[in-house]
Design a protein around this motif. Sequence first.
Motif, PDB file in Angstrom:
ATOM      1  N   SER A 310       0.806  -1.226   0.000  1.00  0.00           N
ATOM      2  CA  SER A 310       0.000   0.000   0.000  1.00  0.00           C
ATOM      3  C   SER A 310       0.837   1.273   0.000  1.00  0.00           C
ATOM      4  N   ARG A 312       1.963   2.598   2.675  1.00  0.00           N
ATOM      5  CA  ARG A 312       1.602   3.316   3.895  1.00  0.00           C
ATOM      6  C   ARG A 312       2.373   2.751   5.076  1.00  0.00           C
ATOM      7  N   LEU A 320      -6.339   3.502  10.061  1.00  0.00           N
ATOM      8  CA  LEU A 320      -7.357   3.138   9.079  1.00  0.00           C
ATOM      9  C   LEU A 320      -8.092   1.864   9.489  1.00  0.00           C
ATOM     10  N   GLU A 323     -10.664   2.494  11.992  1.00  0.00           N
ATOM     11  CA  GLU A 323     -11.867   3.113  11.443  1.00  0.00           C
ATOM     12  C   GLU A 323     -12.754   2.098  10.734  1.00  0.00           C
ATOM     13  N   SER A 324     -12.193   0.919  10.457  1.00  0.00           N
ATOM     14  CA  SER A 324     -13.001  -0.182   9.938  1.00  0.00           C
ATOM     15  C   SER A 324     -13.829  -0.727  11.101  1.00  0.00           C
ATOM     16  N   ARG A 329     -15.688  -5.431   7.915  1.00  0.00           N
ATOM     17  CA  ARG A 329     -16.794  -5.219   6.990  1.00  0.00           C
ATOM     18  C   ARG A 329     -16.967  -6.404   6.037  1.00  0.00           C
ATOM     19  N   THR A 359     -16.098  -1.452  -2.285  1.00  0.00           N
ATOM     20  CA  THR A 359     -16.123  -0.474  -1.196  1.00  0.00           C
ATOM     21  C   THR A 359     -15.017  -0.705  -0.178  1.00  0.00           C
ATOM     22  N   HIS A 360     -14.318  -1.838  -0.269  1.00  0.00           N
ATOM     23  CA  HIS A 360     -13.290  -2.130   0.728  1.00  0.00           C
ATOM     24  C   HIS A 360     -12.051  -1.251   0.528  1.00  0.00           C
ATOM     25  N   SER A 361     -11.446  -0.887   1.660  1.00  0.00           N
ATOM     26  CA  SER A 361     -10.303   0.020   1.663  1.00  0.00           C
ATOM     27  C   SER A 361      -9.068  -0.697   2.198  1.00  0.00           C
ATOM     28  N   TYR A 362      -7.921   0.027   2.152  1.00  0.00           N
ATOM     29  CA  TYR A 362      -6.709  -0.528   2.748  1.00  0.00           C
ATOM     30  C   TYR A 362      -6.899  -0.766   4.250  1.00  0.00           C
ATOM     31  N   GLY A 363      -7.694   0.066   4.901  1.00  0.00           N
ATOM     32  CA  GLY A 363      -7.962  -0.143   6.323  1.00  0.00           C
ATOM     33  C   GLY A 363      -8.665  -1.454   6.579  1.00  0.00           C
ATOM     34  N   ASP A 364      -9.631  -1.803   5.713  1.00  0.00           N
ATOM     35  CA  ASP A 364     -10.320  -3.090   5.853  1.00  0.00           C
ATOM     36  C   ASP A 364      -9.357  -4.250   5.617  1.00  0.00           C
TER      37      ASP A 364
END
Length: 492
Positions: A310, A312, A320, A323-324, A329, A359-364
């Motif tokens: 990523s 990051r 992140l 925040e999931s 999710r 909709t999934h993010s790096y945080g997920d």
Amino acid sequence: MSDLVIGIDIGTGSTKGVLSDTDGNVIHSEVVRHETSFPRPGWAEHDPDETWWKDVVEICRRLTARAKGDVAGLCISGIGPVFLAADERGQGLRPAILYGVDTRSAKEIDELTERYGSDKILEVCGNHMTSQSVGPKIEWLTRNEPDVWARTKRFLMAHTYCIFHLTGEYVLDHLSASMCEPLYSPFTNDWVDEWVEDICGDLPMPRLMWSNEVAGRITDNAARITGLRPGTPVAVGTIDAFSEALSVGVSQPGQVMLMYGSTMVAVQISDKPLIAPSLWSNAGLFEGTSNVSGGMSTTGSLTTWVAELSGRNYDELTQLAGESSPGARGLLMLPYFSGERSPIADPNARGVLAGLNLTHSYGDIYRSALEATGYGSRHLLDSIKDSGGAASEYWAVGGGTTGGLWPQIMSDIIGIKQYIPKVTIGASYGDALLASMAAGVVDVNTTWNSAEREVEPNPDNLDIYGEMYKIYLDLYPATADVSHRLADIQAR
């Protein structure tokens, strides 16, 4: 001032050393990083001289320069079990074949199991052979590199390689030997002569000792190189995970250590050897002790993978992931990126990321990696319980305990309270305690560490994690055939 001791731990990606007094007060610590080689899929190797020896010498020099007074003892632990083929002088003849993350000997595991009988191996060794076992790694070498094998006169691990060069002594601790299936039996605390002869031929086996005994003393030449005093006692030492357990006082039956590192290891102390088909049934650090343990192949290394992929850093990804939501999710990861050790013992298992949508993010994804280690650890601890191990308390150690999110996720998924120790240096701190024992200044009942905080499971998350865990257990058998076919392609 109390006597001073040095503990050094050789890890997968770095070597750590600590200078402490014999009351457990840390004077100074050092870290030297090194590389692990992955020359082919399923292979993992270290150059013993450039990695193990060079690091130990450098750390000894740095720590002795900090010591105001003589060092009374030294102990080294290391990754393991590993297999280094060496000549009579202890020089490596090829790179060392690492522990269970090196899965090259899958064929030899199957053939040796057929030759000796699965039930007989279980009866003698307490567990089956896996990619963790040293016997099949030796068999692989004899078949694939016969020229190297013909010159092999010493069988060394990370810590015993350094002991040999520091003291000239060819030894191995009982605990490490008990991870050399099928060469050793924890029920007799001795080599299995028939199988040693069949696999190792006339290779001289190392002298067996307990981890807190004196393996030998620093030679004049080693003293010049390291800065240590000639004649300083060197403890036998052991594999890193078990020294890490000792570092937090996990030494009594029922106590469990969870080691958060590149891999996850669980060690539970038992009052007798156990039959544990999918785990590791081992001799203990001290005479009269045993343990049952197991390890996942990729845990902290998963977080590194996501971070590198990523672009990051860990702090950003942790924020992140926070925040999931529990369950990421609806995203579920199988953490078998390097195969898996315990409890499925499948070197050809592969990582899976299931449930992805747009909709999934790096945080997920990062949270799913952390949760994967929790599901895998729960699977591992359930297997220990099934083998007869009754857990009374859990101690969490390693770099992963310093952040709040990973330990909390682990407690929520497993449903346990974890104690986080005041001193979190890890295995090198346990080595310092073993060095103190070998020097004769403390006894085997000595504990230096205590709890700094506790992590309780959040009851609000138990239901979602219980549901996700059931899916986790279903996902591996549902995808294993596909993973094996892909592993075959990767090995070409």
